[in-house]
Design a protein around this motif. Structure first.
Motif, PDB file in Angstrom:
ATOM      1  N   CYS A 260      -0.411   8.197  10.878  1.00  0.00           N
ATOM      2  CA  CYS A 260      -0.235   7.548   9.592  1.00  0.00           C
ATOM      3  C   CYS A 260      -1.609   7.032   9.150  1.00  0.00           C
ATOM      4  CB  CYS A 260       0.813   6.452   9.621  1.00  0.00           C
ATOM      5  SG  CYS A 260       0.506   5.121  10.766  1.00  0.00           S
ATOM      6  N   ALA A 261      -1.779   6.908   7.845  1.00  0.00           N
ATOM      7  CA  ALA A 261      -3.097   6.608   7.309  1.00  0.00           C
ATOM      8  C   ALA A 261      -2.983   5.909   5.964  1.00  0.00           C
ATOM      9  CB  ALA A 261      -3.900   7.897   7.178  1.00  0.00           C
ATOM     10  N   LEU A 262      -4.123   5.491   5.451  1.00  0.00           N
ATOM     11  CA  LEU A 262      -4.161   4.769   4.185  1.00  0.00           C
ATOM     12  C   LEU A 262      -4.411   5.678   2.986  1.00  0.00           C
ATOM     13  CD1 LEU A 262      -6.239   1.660   5.315  1.00  0.00           C
ATOM     14  CD2 LEU A 262      -3.753   1.938   5.252  1.00  0.00           C
ATOM     15  N   ASP A 263      -4.780   6.920   3.256  1.00  0.00           N
ATOM     16  CA  ASP A 263      -4.944   7.879   2.174  1.00  0.00           C
ATOM     17  C   ASP A 263      -4.784   9.291   2.717  1.00  0.00           C
ATOM     18  OD1 ASP A 263      -8.518   7.249   2.095  1.00  0.00           O
ATOM     19  OD2 ASP A 263      -7.403   8.686   3.320  1.00  0.00           O
ATOM     20  N   SER A 264      -4.871  10.266   1.827  1.00  0.00           N
ATOM     21  CA  SER A 264      -4.610  11.648   2.239  1.00  0.00           C
ATOM     22  C   SER A 264      -5.720  12.227   3.105  1.00  0.00           C
ATOM     23  CB  SER A 264      -4.422  12.523   0.999  1.00  0.00           C
ATOM     24  OG  SER A 264      -5.587  12.528   0.205  1.00  0.00           O
TER      25      SER A 264
ATOM     26  N   GLY B  42       9.280   6.213  -4.274  1.00  0.00           N
ATOM     27  CA  GLY B  42       8.870   7.592  -4.463  1.00  0.00           C
ATOM     28  C   GLY B  42       8.185   8.163  -3.244  1.00  0.00           C
ATOM     29  N   ALA B  43       8.364   9.470  -3.038  1.00  0.00           N
ATOM     30  CA  ALA B  43       7.738  10.163  -1.919  1.00  0.00           C
ATOM     31  C   ALA B  43       7.242  11.526  -2.397  1.00  0.00           C
ATOM     32  CB  ALA B  43       8.722  10.334  -0.774  1.00  0.00           C
ATOM     33  N   VAL B  44       6.164  11.968  -1.816  1.00  0.00           N
ATOM     34  CA  VAL B  44       5.578  13.263  -2.136  1.00  0.00           C
ATOM     35  C   VAL B  44       5.331  13.994  -0.820  1.00  0.00           C
ATOM     36  CG1 VAL B  44       3.652  14.455  -3.235  1.00  0.00           C
ATOM     37  CG2 VAL B  44       4.485  12.304  -4.197  1.00  0.00           C
ATOM     38  N   TYR B  45       5.484  15.312  -0.872  1.00  0.00           N
ATOM     39  CA  TYR B  45       5.362  16.111   0.341  1.00  0.00           C
ATOM     40  C   TYR B  45       4.449  17.306   0.128  1.00  0.00           C
ATOM     41  CZ  TYR B  45       9.509  13.455   1.586  1.00  0.00           C
ATOM     42  OH  TYR B  45      10.397  12.434   1.851  1.00  0.00           O
ATOM     43  N   ALA B  46       3.778  17.710   1.191  1.00  0.00           N
ATOM     44  CA  ALA B  46       3.051  18.979   1.168  1.00  0.00           C
ATOM     45  C   ALA B  46       4.060  20.109   1.043  1.00  0.00           C
ATOM     46  CB  ALA B  46       2.235  19.136   2.444  1.00  0.00           C
TER      47      ALA B  46
ATOM     48  N   ASP C  67      -4.723  17.678   7.949  1.00  0.00           N
ATOM     49  CA  ASP C  67      -3.960  18.095   6.776  1.00  0.00           C
ATOM     50  C   ASP C  67      -3.026  16.995   6.297  1.00  0.00           C
ATOM     51  OD1 ASP C  67      -3.498  21.537   7.846  1.00  0.00           O
ATOM     52  OD2 ASP C  67      -4.965  20.682   6.462  1.00  0.00           O
ATOM     53  N   TYR C  68      -2.887  16.895   4.998  1.00  0.00           N
ATOM     54  CA  TYR C  68      -1.940  15.960   4.379  1.00  0.00           C
ATOM     55  C   TYR C  68      -0.516  16.439   4.622  1.00  0.00           C
ATOM     56  CZ  TYR C  68       0.899  14.165   0.517  1.00  0.00           C
ATOM     57  OH  TYR C  68       1.903  13.615  -0.242  1.00  0.00           O
ATOM     58  N   VAL C  69       0.383  15.502   4.883  1.00  0.00           N
ATOM     59  CA  VAL C  69       1.793  15.834   5.086  1.00  0.00           C
ATOM     60  C   VAL C  69       2.668  15.207   4.002  1.00  0.00           C
ATOM     61  CG1 VAL C  69       3.781  15.590   6.620  1.00  0.00           C
ATOM     62  CG2 VAL C  69       1.509  16.068   7.578  1.00  0.00           C
ATOM     63  N   SER C  70       2.541  13.882   3.824  1.00  0.00           N
ATOM     64  CA  SER C  70       3.431  13.189   2.901  1.00  0.00           C
ATOM     65  C   SER C  70       2.885  11.803   2.616  1.00  0.00           C
ATOM     66  CB  SER C  70       4.821  13.075   3.535  1.00  0.00           C
ATOM     67  OG  SER C  70       5.719  12.357   2.714  1.00  0.00           O
ATOM     68  N   HIS C  71       3.393  11.192   1.542  1.00  0.00           N
ATOM     69  CA  HIS C  71       3.107   9.780   1.333  1.00  0.00           C
ATOM     70  C   HIS C  71       4.238   9.116   0.564  1.00  0.00           C
ATOM     71  CE1 HIS C  71       1.419  11.166  -2.584  1.00  0.00           C
ATOM     72  NE2 HIS C  71       1.642   9.930  -3.002  1.00  0.00           N
TER      73      HIS C  71
ATOM     74  N   ARG D 187       0.817  -1.212   0.000  1.00  0.00           N
ATOM     75  CA  ARG D 187       0.000   0.000   0.000  1.00  0.00           C
ATOM     76  C   ARG D 187       0.853   1.266   0.000  1.00  0.00           C
ATOM     77  NH1 ARG D 187      -5.361  -0.919   1.970  1.00  0.00           N
ATOM     78  NH2 ARG D 187      -5.615   1.288   1.477  1.00  0.00           N
ATOM     79  N   PHE D 188       0.344   2.299  -0.686  1.00  0.00           N
ATOM     80  CA  PHE D 188       0.856   3.631  -0.417  1.00  0.00           C
ATOM     81  C   PHE D 188       0.504   3.938   1.043  1.00  0.00           C
ATOM     82  CE2 PHE D 188       2.145   5.652  -4.419  1.00  0.00           C
ATOM     83  CZ  PHE D 188       1.718   4.719  -5.332  1.00  0.00           C
ATOM     84  N   MET D 189       1.414   4.584   1.734  1.00  0.00           N
ATOM     85  CA  MET D 189       1.165   4.949   3.122  1.00  0.00           C
ATOM     86  C   MET D 189       1.361   6.449   3.280  1.00  0.00           C
ATOM     87  SD  MET D 189       0.214   2.228   4.709  1.00  0.00           S
ATOM     88  CE  MET D 189       0.320   2.845   6.388  1.00  0.00           C
ATOM     89  N   TYR D 190       0.542   7.033   4.143  1.00  0.00           N
ATOM     90  CA  TYR D 190       0.446   8.479   4.265  1.00  0.00           C
ATOM     91  C   TYR D 190       0.712   8.950   5.694  1.00  0.00           C
ATOM     92  CZ  TYR D 190      -1.867   8.438  -0.277  1.00  0.00           C
ATOM     93  OH  TYR D 190      -2.147   8.272  -1.611  1.00  0.00           O
ATOM     94  N   TRP D 191       1.255  10.145   5.788  1.00  0.00           N
ATOM     95  CA  TRP D 191       1.271  10.896   7.036  1.00  0.00           C
ATOM     96  C   TRP D 191       0.309  12.071   6.885  1.00  0.00           C
ATOM     97  CZ3 TRP D 191       3.216   9.279  11.449  1.00  0.00           C
ATOM     98  CH2 TRP D 191       4.280   8.384  11.465  1.00  0.00           C
ATOM     99  N   VAL D 192      -0.517  12.253   7.914  1.00  0.00           N
ATOM    100  CA  VAL D 192      -1.393  13.406   7.994  1.00  0.00           C
ATOM    101  C   VAL D 192      -1.240  13.990   9.394  1.00  0.00           C
ATOM    102  CG1 VAL D 192      -3.052  12.540   6.297  1.00  0.00           C
ATOM    103  CG2 VAL D 192      -3.380  11.998   8.723  1.00  0.00           C
TER     104      VAL D 192
END
Length: 114
Positions: free
Chosen positions: A95-99, A56-60, A45-49, A31-36
């Motif tokens: 941590c979460a499963l989506d944004s 790959g990683a993406v950030y606010a 608020d979304y932070v990163s995933h 799974r993609f995993m997220y920080w909020v």
């Protein structure tokens, strides 16, 4: 699905902290995993995933260049290394499963204050 974050605490502005999240009850490695995060009195608020394999990683925009997400799939653990922390980073981190924060469990409080 169980997601449990830990490692929060009080840190001075400009300081660093690493928080962790252990996943259980599902195959987190696929799974993609997220920080909020949720600051007091504010929305989530979304932070990163990060991608399942960690490629790959993406950030606010607000944390780009200061925060680094990583994962250890052998340990079912997601990490967030936070540097140059600012008072506005004060929040409960999940941590979460989506944004949107789906599946988030226990969060960890990060307080940035002098």
């Amino acid at each position: 699905v169980q997601l449990q974050a830990s490692g929060g605490g009080l840190v001075q502005p400009g300081g660093s902290l690493r928080i962790s999240c252990v996943a259980s009850g599902f195959n987190a490695s696929s799974r993609f995993m997220y920080w909020v995060r949720q600051a007091p009195g504010r929305r989530l608020d979304y932070v990163s995933h990060m991608s399942p394999g960690g490629e790959g990683a993406v950030y606010a925009h607000s944390v780009q260049g200061r925060f680094t997400v990583s994962r250890d799939n052998a340990k079912n653990t997601l990490y967030l290394q936070m540097t140059n922390l600012k008072p506005e980073d004060t929040a409960v981190y999940y941590c979460a499963l989506d944004s949107h924060g789906s599946g988030r469990g226990q969060g960890t409080l990060v307080t940035v204050s002098s």
